[in-house]
Design an enzyme around this catalytic site. Structure first.
Site, PDB file in Angstrom:
ATOM      1  N   SER A   9      14.962 -27.501 -27.509  1.00 11.08           N
ATOM      2  CA  SER A   9      14.884 -27.865 -28.925  1.00 11.08           C
ATOM      3  C   SER A   9      15.533 -29.208 -29.235  1.00 11.08           C
ATOM      4  O   SER A   9      15.167 -29.871 -30.209  1.00 11.08           O
ATOM      5  CB  SER A   9      15.541 -26.780 -29.785  1.00 11.08           C
ATOM      6  OG  SER A   9      16.886 -26.575 -29.397  1.00 11.08           O
ATOM      7  N   ASP A 172      25.368 -27.462 -35.520  1.00 12.97           N
ATOM      8  CA  ASP A 172      25.809 -26.107 -35.188  1.00 12.97           C
ATOM      9  C   ASP A 172      26.521 -26.020 -33.835  1.00 12.97           C
ATOM     10  O   ASP A 172      26.664 -24.946 -33.270  1.00 12.97           O
ATOM     11  CB  ASP A 172      24.606 -25.155 -35.174  1.00 12.97           C
ATOM     12  CG  ASP A 172      23.534 -25.596 -34.168  1.00 12.97           C
ATOM     13  OD1 ASP A 172      23.742 -26.620 -33.472  1.00 12.97           O
ATOM     14  OD2 ASP A 172      22.500 -24.923 -34.073  1.00 12.97           O
ATOM     15  N   HIS A 175      22.649 -28.445 -31.777  1.00 11.23           N
ATOM     16  CA  HIS A 175      21.520 -29.247 -32.263  1.00 11.23           C
ATOM     17  C   HIS A 175      22.012 -30.498 -32.986  1.00 11.23           C
ATOM     18  O   HIS A 175      22.966 -30.444 -33.753  1.00 11.23           O
ATOM     19  CB  HIS A 175      20.640 -28.401 -33.188  1.00 11.23           C
ATOM     20  CG  HIS A 175      20.026 -27.243 -32.461  1.00 11.23           C
ATOM     21  ND1 HIS A 175      20.556 -25.974 -32.526  1.00 11.23           N
ATOM     22  CD2 HIS A 175      18.954 -27.189 -31.641  1.00 11.23           C
ATOM     23  CE1 HIS A 175      19.819 -25.163 -31.777  1.00 11.23           C
ATOM     24  NE2 HIS A 175      18.840 -25.877 -31.226  1.00 11.23           N
TER      25      HIS A 175
END
Length: 198
Positions: A9, A172, A175
């Site tokens: 991601s 977080d 990310h």
């Protein structure tokens, strides 16, 4: 020239909502400073570990015949051990074994860039960051083994956390915020930009 960025991601960075499929992270930042005739393809997929790359390696890498391949993987291989302990885990020996098998499938003509996994929590002493160290070392080892350019993203992030702990890199602990993406893009360009000119 065709460059593929493959990873999780952090690489994907919302590419699915981007008409150009580049996302809004470090891949786009790199694309914006490369020559216009360089084609950049973002093959990041949220949540992926190195074992997930293995399932899509032929489709997303081999079949597309990149001139330059950048691999950024490892965060989820560690993070899943922390947040999903009941999952079938990828320990560092399996991580290195699968990663090596993937790299061995590349044609000798493919230029290769390996990025160190970044960070888990914005504290160098966090459990996640301590667990990440052997995975970073595995990537460094494979970079030497496969004559790849190594992007020292882990070192860059740890250095930032040590010197500027008040400037947040992530939303977080994993990310990227804009600053985190900027660090990744700058580290990649510093390490790999010469490959574009060859």
């Amino acid at each position: 020239m065709k460059i593929i960025f493959i990873g999780d991601s952090i690489t994907a960075s919302n590419k699915n909502t981007d008409p150009e499929r580049l996302g809004n992270g470090y891949v786009r930042m790199i694309k914006e400073v490369l020559p216009e005739d360089v084609k950049v393809i973002n093959k990041g997929v949220n949540g992926h570990r190195v074992t997930d790359l293995a399932f899509r390696w032929e489709r997303d890498v081999i079949d597309l015949e990149p001139d330059l391949l950048t691999v950024s993987i490892g965060i989820n291989d560690v993070w899943r051990q922390l947040d999903s302990p009941d999952l079938n885990q990828v320990d560092v020996s399996k991580f290195e074994e699968v990663y090596r098998e993937l790299l061995s499938q590349l044609p000798a003509t493919t230029k290769l860039v390996l990025m160190e996994p970044t960070i888990i929590k914005e504290n160098p002493q966090s459990k996640g960051n301590q667990m990440l160290i052997p995975y970073v070392e595995a990537v460094r080892k494979l970079a030497v083994e496969y004559d790849a350019v190594l992007v020292p993203t882990h070192d860059v992030f740890i250095d930032h956390l040590t010197k500027k702990p008040d400037v947040s890199l992530t939303s977080d602990g994993v990310h990227m915020r804009k600053k985190g993406n900027e660090l990744m893009a700058k580290a990649w360009l510093k390490a790999a930009e010469s490959l574009i000119e060859q």
